[in-house]
Design a protein around this motif. Structure first.
Motif, short mmCIF file in Angstrom:
data_model
loop_
_atom_site.label_atom_id
_atom_site.label_comp_id
_atom_site.label_asym_id
_atom_site.label_seq_id
_atom_site.Cartn_x
_atom_site.Cartn_y
_atom_site.Cartn_z
N TYR A 65 -6.19 -16.52 109.17
CA TYR A 65 -6.53 -17.46 108.09
C TYR A 65 -5.52 -17.55 107.03
CZ TYR A 65 -8.51 -19.90 104.23
OH TYR A 65 -8.99 -20.92 103.02
N SER A 68 -2.41 -19.16 108.69
CA SER A 68 -2.54 -20.78 108.64
C SER A 68 -2.48 -21.30 107.22
CB SER A 68 -3.95 -21.02 109.48
OG SER A 68 -4.88 -20.80 108.34
N ASP A 69 -2.74 -20.44 105.99
CA ASP A 69 -2.58 -21.00 104.77
C ASP A 69 -1.41 -20.92 104.42
OD1 ASP A 69 -3.91 -21.85 102.44
OD2 ASP A 69 -3.46 -20.03 101.75
N GLN A 78 -7.20 -25.20 110.36
CA GLN A 78 -7.58 -24.09 109.92
C GLN A 78 -8.98 -23.89 110.37
OE1 GLN A 78 -7.36 -24.26 105.50
NE2 GLN A 78 -5.35 -23.06 105.82
#
Length: 108
Positions: A65, A68-69, A78
């Motif tokens: 996560y 991906s951020d 996401q």
């Protein structure tokens, strides 16, 4: 033929190390999760080590996560990655369940 132009957000230089480390940890924690899970299922480790495998899965999910951020993924991507992480959590359980049922069916 017409060129297709894809515009991606640039990764800031101060985030490069975090992106690199987070990507490496995704691979390490994923392998650790499957490794510990497998060793518990084949009874090389005690059952209470399964909580360690789940901890590795949690760390894997967090790192993915974060990655991906940091790279600027869209919200749909996401969400798709998080669904993939849930599948990555469930899939080994399903495989070992099928293996147990197969061994039960063919035992004499």
């Amino acid at each position: 033929m017409e060129e297709i132009l894809v515009i991606r957000p640039e990764i800031p230089l101060e985030d490069f190390l975090t992106v690199f480390v987070s990507g490496a940890l995704v691979i390490i924690f994923g392998a650790a999760y499957v490794g510990v899970f497998t060793l518990v299922k084949i009874k090389k480790l005690k059952n209470y080590y399964m909580s360690v495998a789940y901890m590795f899965w949690g760390l894997l999910t967090y790192c993915l996560y974060l990655l991906s951020d940091l790279i600027g993924s869209e919200p749909f991507t996401q969400k798709a990655l998080m669904v993939a992480m849930v599948a990555y959590f469930i899939f080994p359980h399903f495989i070992y369940y099928l293996m147990d049922k197969t061994h039960e069916a063919y035992e004499h």
